[in-house]
Design a protein around this motif. Structure first.
Motif, mmCIF file in Angstrom:
data_model
loop_
_atom_site.group_PDB
_atom_site.id
_atom_site.type_symbol
_atom_site.label_atom_id
_atom_site.label_comp_id
_atom_site.label_asym_id
_atom_site.label_seq_id
_atom_site.Cartn_x
_atom_site.Cartn_y
_atom_site.Cartn_z
ATOM 1 N N PHE A 1 0.859 -1.191 0.000
ATOM 2 C CA PHE A 1 0.000 0.000 0.000
ATOM 3 C C PHE A 1 0.891 1.236 0.000
ATOM 4 N N THR A 2 0.505 2.204 -0.832
ATOM 5 C CA THR A 2 1.316 3.406 -1.003
ATOM 6 C C THR A 2 0.462 4.645 -0.773
ATOM 7 N N LEU A 3 1.057 5.626 -0.105
ATOM 8 C CA LEU A 3 0.403 6.908 0.143
ATOM 9 C C LEU A 3 1.056 7.961 -0.726
ATOM 10 N N TRP A 4 0.221 8.730 -1.476
ATOM 11 C CA TRP A 4 0.716 9.735 -2.397
ATOM 12 C C TRP A 4 0.007 11.061 -2.155
ATOM 13 N N PHE A 5 0.703 12.126 -2.524
ATOM 14 C CA PHE A 5 0.025 13.403 -2.768
ATOM 15 C C PHE A 5 0.229 13.709 -4.248
ATOM 16 N N ALA B 1 -11.147 -7.586 8.661
ATOM 17 C CA ALA B 1 -10.368 -6.685 9.518
ATOM 18 C C ALA B 1 -10.117 -5.357 8.818
ATOM 19 N N SER B 2 -9.800 -4.347 9.609
ATOM 20 C CA SER B 2 -9.318 -3.069 9.093
ATOM 21 C C SER B 2 -7.997 -2.761 9.792
ATOM 22 N N ARG B 3 -7.100 -2.033 9.074
ATOM 23 C CA ARG B 3 -5.788 -1.742 9.626
ATOM 24 C C ARG B 3 -5.371 -0.320 9.270
ATOM 25 N N LEU B 4 -4.759 0.342 10.249
ATOM 26 C CA LEU B 4 -4.112 1.618 9.982
ATOM 27 C C LEU B 4 -2.802 1.330 9.263
ATOM 28 N N LEU B 5 -2.636 1.912 8.079
ATOM 29 C CA LEU B 5 -1.446 1.656 7.272
ATOM 30 C C LEU B 5 -0.343 2.663 7.556
ATOM 31 N N ILE B 6 -0.663 3.940 7.347
ATOM 32 C CA ILE B 6 0.329 4.996 7.423
ATOM 33 C C ILE B 6 -0.344 6.239 7.992
ATOM 34 N N ALA B 7 0.370 6.986 8.809
ATOM 35 C CA ALA B 7 -0.100 8.285 9.284
ATOM 36 C C ALA B 7 0.944 9.326 8.921
ATOM 37 N N THR B 8 0.492 10.469 8.440
ATOM 38 C CA THR B 8 1.415 11.519 8.014
ATOM 39 C C THR B 8 0.840 12.876 8.368
ATOM 40 N N ASN B 9 1.674 13.895 8.315
ATOM 41 C CA ASN B 9 1.230 15.263 8.574
ATOM 42 C C ASN B 9 0.882 15.911 7.229
ATOM 43 N N PRO B 10 -0.410 16.206 6.977
ATOM 44 C CA PRO B 10 -0.755 16.774 5.669
ATOM 45 C C PRO B 10 -0.115 18.129 5.423
ATOM 46 N N ASP B 11 0.213 18.842 6.493
ATOM 47 C CA ASP B 11 0.822 20.160 6.306
ATOM 48 C C ASP B 11 2.295 20.064 5.916
ATOM 49 N N ALA B 12 2.836 18.846 5.863
ATOM 50 C CA ALA B 12 4.196 18.678 5.357
ATOM 51 C C ALA B 12 4.253 18.971 3.860
ATOM 52 N N PHE C 1 -3.827 10.314 -1.985
ATOM 53 C CA PHE C 1 -4.328 9.021 -2.418
ATOM 54 C C PHE C 1 -3.655 7.917 -1.621
ATOM 55 N N ALA C 2 -4.428 6.881 -1.287
ATOM 56 C CA ALA C 2 -3.875 5.633 -0.750
ATOM 57 C C ALA C 2 -4.338 4.528 -1.677
ATOM 58 N N GLU C 3 -3.413 3.674 -2.103
ATOM 59 C CA GLU C 3 -3.809 2.660 -3.070
ATOM 60 C C GLU C 3 -3.034 1.373 -2.859
ATOM 61 N N GLY C 4 -3.735 0.288 -3.171
ATOM 62 C CA GLY C 4 -3.122 -1.031 -3.160
ATOM 63 C C GLY C 4 -3.274 -1.623 -4.547
#
Length: 852
Positions: free
Chosen positions: A703-707, A728-739, A749-752
């Motif tokens: 799973f990848t997180l993009w802006f 099940a559900s899982r938290l993948l990644i947490a980030t600071n959007p203001d970065a 976007f988060a995509e698998g």
């Protein structure tokens, strides 16, 4: 009214009023009605009047307001019915099913009986009256107020029509917060006159199942069995491939025979496996010769458990219960209690909607129309519906279609939002055989996994309330009927249930909505916290989750004049309203729709923009509600939206409108219902990317997180390899959007894998300001019924929407810069392809020019 799709076995009839009728009949058509007008059965008097041109379309504009006179007249239905004789001779029975409602029955001018329950199948002995060949049937209908009296005894009931709790017919058409009042007269099924043994309500029930064998019971009721007639029934079981497994011959009067099926193949809900279906045939015989009609039914083999355990101390479910309890101060803090279903040993997430009658008039509820809606629903990724208790018990084909499509059915008994008159012996005498017969009718349908005693009658009570109407009916009628006839299929006494009050989201199932609270504070707010509210509005099992939005323009102009699409009074008329307002303040459902569309998506640029936002608010809230519930599974085990379909042309709750066109919500549902799906939530300043797995097996993905900017420039913010267990559900990644330097210049976007993409904009939707986009369209395949096209976006394209009388497999979607998307359109007969176009909020229309 929708008159598409032919009804099989239609019979003609004549409707008339008595010459001395004193009711409020319009003078201009009185003589026509005395002389009689043609009609069809199944059908009702409203349909006959419309076909004769004597009334305007009841659903267009405000026409319905001028048609109340119909329900106050005495109506006579006359029809000819052929006698179906048998060998050897046996008693003759007249079968009337779904008589709406109070009718005196005559056969060949001889009185047979009187009816008083539209949910009943009446088997009326007419051996002395029936003639060989054609017979004359006459039903003399009386208006409700004449039967009940001008001042009915008052009971607590929603929507203030005191007659409805006394009358056993479709409750919602006494007037509800989403359908007009339409009290009609007619028949839901065609009448039959038979003189041979019949197998009635055939069904196969699963009793014991393991990997090696299944014990099943074929059960039936009988009619027309002559005293002393030695009649048997051949019962055969066919495998899903069509092979006869076993045949047994037993006495027809026994009503029961058991079979053991070796190495059974199991039926599964959609998304959790296949739906193999066995077939059982029943043929009355005497001495090996058929003496009655063979009937057949399909069935699946499966096990179903209702999960209702209390949360264990220290569990994640207990933690979430404590966290969410702060949101519901009106309910006492309790130990959490789950509600969900385990089918064939696998916990399933029930995702779908509530089914209401697809028309207020009996004959218009055609089987083809129902199947079309159910197939559309299955194509969206849904796997569960609830047949709501203010409507009707549906037909065998309806439940069989659900079984074929893997749709689980939660079935209400037909009572809703009222204290029913259990102190009235006459009422209980009507209700008891109805409940018994409903169980006999429906017990053999594999798709039905659960029974509810009613809709919302116990909502403000606890689990035990002796003396309350719902409790008395549940414990004295419903539960005993199920225990007698249905081999213990799971049952709860009301919907919602468990907890004190039963409405609590923290125990059992609940009826819930982000838009409704005791003071409707959210409706009066600026709604800037709508995503946070949707994230928190989650119960253990949402058997009703109420969201709303408008149909598309193609449907609106079928029930509103084109020059009245901005007329708020007309919108109010077709939206209806729940009258439970805060004291001193009225915020109608249409008010709330208009506010929601403007507050979330911004001021309306023009009339078409207003309509588009009225529709899209339903997409947005449906998508986010599903994502929120799936993030909290298995704390949450199911979500059924209020509602799946519509009973009349309305701007309100349904995901599929009255004309069977998917609304924007349908596509939001389809996006978020994919078996493996990514989503976002903003929590504590961090943007969290989650994934939920509702497939039967664990999944392994990167799973990848993009802006991504409007123009397509991508920044990777993180990646993770994860194994997500089933359910099940899982938290993948947490980030600071203001970065991100300019987080409002694009989308996260988060995509698998394919179709598993989730997206998030860091701000209110009305702050999304992508540049003007250009779509290009290529026609890949063109036929008379289907058009397949490829769409390419040059930059970020917002809310791409199909306009025109076709139905797309995807709609109301966003596209990223350079994205290529293929959509399939189902075309209406006679449609000019030049009328089809795609329009984005930030782009000019693109017409789908056909190949010449």
């Amino acid at each position: 009214m929708n008159t598409s799709n032919a009804v099989k076995n239609v019979q003609t009839c004549i409707w008339r009023i008595p010459a001395d009728e004193t009711g409020p009949c319009p003078p201009a058509i009185r003589e026509r009605l005395i002389a009689g007008i043609s009609g069809e059965l199944p059908g009702c008097v409203h349909q006959a009047l419309l076909a004769a041109g004597l009334i305007p379309d009841p659903f267009f504009g405000t026409n319905a307001d001028g048609l109340g006179w119909i329900e106050h007249l005495h109506w006579t239905l006359e029809a000819k019915v052929d006698f179906i004789a048998g060998k050897p001779a046996s008693p003759a029975n007249l079968i009337l099913d779904g008589v709406d409602t109070y009718a005196t029955v005559f056969l060949n001018d001889q009185r047979v009986a009187a009816t008083d329950n539209a949910f009943m199948r009446y088997t009326l002995p007419v051996t002395g009256q029936a003639l060989s060949g054609q017979n004359r049937l006459r039903l003399e209908f009386r208006p409700v107020e004449e039967v009940i009296g001008p001042d009915p005894k008052r009971y607590n009931c929603a929507f203030f029509n005191q007659y409805r709790v006394h009358v056993r017919r479709m409750q919602c058409t006494f007037g509800w917060d989403w359908v007009h009042q339409f009290i009609t007269f007619g028949l839901l099924y065609s009448p039959q006159l038979v003189g041979r043994p019949q197998v009635v309500f055939p069904g196969v029930l699963t009793e014991k199942v393991d990997a090696r064998s299944a014990l099943v019971q074929a059960r039936w009721d009988i009619s027309n069995l002559a005293a002393g007639l030695l009649c048997d029934v051949d019962v055969s079981i066919h495998s899903p491939s069509g092979k006869i497994i076993e045949t047994k011959t037993v006495s027809l009067g026994s009503g029961l025979v058991a079979f053991t099926i070796v190495d059974p193949v199991l039926w599964n809900p959609a998304g959790y496996g296949e739906q193999p279906l066995y077939r059982a045939t029943f043929k009355p015989v005497q001495g090996g010769v058929a003496v009655g009609e063979e009937v057949a039914t399909i069935f699946g083999i499966r096990t179903v458990e209702l999960l209702t355990e209390f949360d264990k101390d220290g569990s994640e479910e207990a933690r979430l219960t404590l966290e969410l309890s702060a949101l519901y101060p009106q309910y006492p803090l309790v130990q959490g209690r789950e509600f969900g279903f385990r089918v064939n040993g696998t916990d399933v997430f029930a995702l779908g909607g509530n089914w209401v009658p697809c028309d207020p008039f009996p004959g218009a509820q055609t089987e083809d129309r129902k199947e079309q809606i159910l197939r559309q629903f299955a194509e969206s990724g849904g796997n569960a519906i609830r047949v709501w208790g203010g409507g009707i018990y549906e037909t065998p084909r309806f439940y069989d279609t659900c079984a074929k499509l893997g749709i689980m059915v939660l079935q209400d008994f037909m009572m809703s939002c009222a204290d029913y008159p259990v102190d009235d012996a006459g009422f209980m005498a009507k209700l008891a055989p109805e409940i018994d017969q409903a169980v006999l009718r429906l017990r053999g349908h594999t798709s039905i996994i659960h029974w509810y005693g009613d809709n919302e009658n116990a909502m403000h009570d606890g689990e035990h309330a002796p003396g309350k109407a719902w409790f008395e009916i549940s414990e004295k009628l419903s539960r005993p009927a199920l225990e007698k006839h249905d081999l213990g299929r799971v049952f709860t006494a009301s919907c919602p249930f468990f907890g004190t009050p039963s409405l609590t989201p923290l125990q059992g199932d609940c009826h819930i909505s982000v838009f409704f609270s005791e003071d409707r504070s959210f409706m009066r707010s600026d709604m800037k916290d709508y995503r946070d509210r949707l994230d928190r509005t989650v119960g253990r099992f949402g058997s009703e989750y109420a969201l709303y939005g408008a149909p598309d323009k193609e449907s609106l102009v079928r029930f509103m004049p084109k020059d009245k699409l901005e007329d708020s009074a007309l919108w109010e008329f077709h939206t209806k309203d729940n009258p439970c307002h805060p004291p001193g303040e009225i915020i109608t459902l249409f008010n709330s729709l208009e506010r929601s569309a403007r507050n979330i998506f911004g001021s309306f640029k023009d009339a078409d923009d207003r309509l588009s936002k009225f529709a899209y608010v339903h997409y947005e809230t449906t998508r986010l509600a599903i994502e929120a519930s799936r993030r909290k599974q298995p704390f949450c085990r199911g979500l059924l939206f209020w509602m799946l379909n519509d009973c009349w042309p309305a701007s309100g709750w349904s995901m599929i409108d009255y004309y069977s066109r998917p609304k924007a919500a349908y596509y939001g549902f389809r996006h978020a219902a994919k078996p493996v799906h990514c989503s976002f939530r903003l929590s504590g300043g961090k943007l969290e990317a989650w994934v939920a797995n509702n497939s039967k097996e664990p999944v392994t993905r990167r799973f990848t997180l993009w802006f991504e900017t409007w123009g397509g420039e991508k920044t990777q913010l993180g990646a993770i390899d994860a194994i997500i267990p089933s359910g099940a559900s899982r938290l993948l990644i947490a980030t600071n959007p203001d970065a991100i330097v300019a987080p409002q210049d694009g989308v996260f976007f988060a995509e698998g894998g394919a179709g598993e993409t989730g997206w998030y904009f860091h701000g209110m939707p009305y702050e999304m300001n992508p540049p003007e986009a250009v779509l290009s369209v290529d026609i890949l395949e063109q036929g008379t019924e289907v058009l397949i096209c490829r769409i390419t976006a040059n930059s970020y394209t917002r809310v791409v929407t199909l306009s025109g009388n076709a139905v797309a497999d995807d709609n109301y979607f966003d596209m990223r810069a350079g994205e290529v998307k293929t959509i399939t359109l189902k075309l209406s007969a006679g449609l000019s392809l030049d009328s089809l176009s795609l329009k984005a909020w930030n782009g000019a229309p693109v017409y789908l020019r056909p190949k010449r």
